[in-house]
Design a protein around this motif. Structure first.
Motif, PDB file in Angstrom:
ATOM      1  N   LYS A 101      27.720  38.655  21.488  1.00  0.00           N
ATOM      2  CA  LYS A 101      26.812  39.711  21.036  1.00  0.00           C
ATOM      3  C   LYS A 101      26.975  40.971  21.892  1.00  0.00           C
ATOM      4  O   LYS A 101      26.918  42.092  21.381  1.00  0.00           O
ATOM      5  N   HIS A 102      27.191  40.788  23.173  1.00  0.00           N
ATOM      6  CA  HIS A 102      27.400  41.918  24.080  1.00  0.00           C
ATOM      7  C   HIS A 102      28.666  42.685  23.680  1.00  0.00           C
ATOM      8  O   HIS A 102      28.667  43.916  23.614  1.00  0.00           O
ATOM      9  N   ALA A 123      28.166  44.564  20.417  1.00  0.00           N
ATOM     10  CA  ALA A 123      27.371  45.779  20.611  1.00  0.00           C
ATOM     11  C   ALA A 123      28.244  46.932  21.113  1.00  0.00           C
ATOM     12  O   ALA A 123      28.074  48.080  20.689  1.00  0.00           O
ATOM     13  N   LYS A 135      30.142  48.192  18.114  1.00  0.00           N
ATOM     14  CA  LYS A 135      29.238  48.940  17.233  1.00  0.00           C
ATOM     15  C   LYS A 135      28.989  50.337  17.792  1.00  0.00           C
ATOM     16  O   LYS A 135      29.055  51.328  17.055  1.00  0.00           O
ATOM     17  N   ASP A 136      28.723  50.433  19.089  1.00  0.00           N
ATOM     18  CA  ASP A 136      28.494  51.738  19.706  1.00  0.00           C
ATOM     19  C   ASP A 136      29.724  52.637  19.568  1.00  0.00           C
ATOM     20  O   ASP A 136      29.606  53.835  19.306  1.00  0.00           O
ATOM     21  N   ASP A 154      29.944  53.703  15.877  1.00  0.00           N
ATOM     22  CA  ASP A 154      28.841  54.621  15.584  1.00  0.00           C
ATOM     23  C   ASP A 154      29.100  56.006  16.164  1.00  0.00           C
ATOM     24  O   ASP A 154      28.816  57.014  15.517  1.00  0.00           O
TER      25      ASP A 154
END
Length: 145
Positions: free
Chosen positions: A105-106, A109, A112-113, A116
């Motif tokens: 999950k880390h 993320a 994703k960042d 984004d």
């Protein structure tokens, strides 16, 4: 500088920066005992159904021997559990432990960042052009595999 030089310099710098920044972003105090390579194994195992060692090695494009070395370390560190298929003991499944899911999950993320931050500055047309261009680059790299 002409377009060739600009693109060449940009791609080389981006490749190196992604490796460097990814290492700094994902190897935190909580995950200081693993490498970026370890994190990519964790990502390939994933959080869905248990995956076979064969499927994971194909996903990563590495030999079974190379994967086994990485898996042994991750099992020892508590990120992954390996189990044998009771019907065919030659088949080995890998599953993330809760610690492995947390690392997964880390890492997700971070990705994703990263995406984004790129998408925030693009309109739909620009995003489509970037996607098409990166797909062409991926096709080129695919020829070398």
């Amino acid at each position: 500088m002409d377009t060739f030089e600009v693109l060449n310099n940009l791609l080389v710098k981006l490749f190196n920066d992604i490796l460097d920044v990814e290492e700094k972003a994902i190897i935190t105090d909580e995950f200081k005992d693993i490498s970026v390579t370890d994190m990519h194994i964790i990502e390939a195992v994933g959080t869905e159904e248990p995956r076979t060692m064969t499927a994971i090695s194909k996903t990563l494009g590495v030999t079974m021997g190379t994967l086994t070395i990485g898996m042994n370390a991750l099992v020892k560190k508590g990120y992954i559990i390996r189990t044998r298929n009771p019907k065919d003991r030659r088949i080995v499944f890998a599953t993330l432990t809760p610690k492995g899911v947390s690392a997964y999950k880390h890492h997700a993320a971070f990705h994703k960042d990263m995406i984004d931050s790129v998408m925030d500055s693009l309109n739909e047309e620009e995003a489509a052009v970037l996607t098409k261009s990166l797909n062409k680059l991926e096709d080129f790299f695919g020829q070398w595999k």
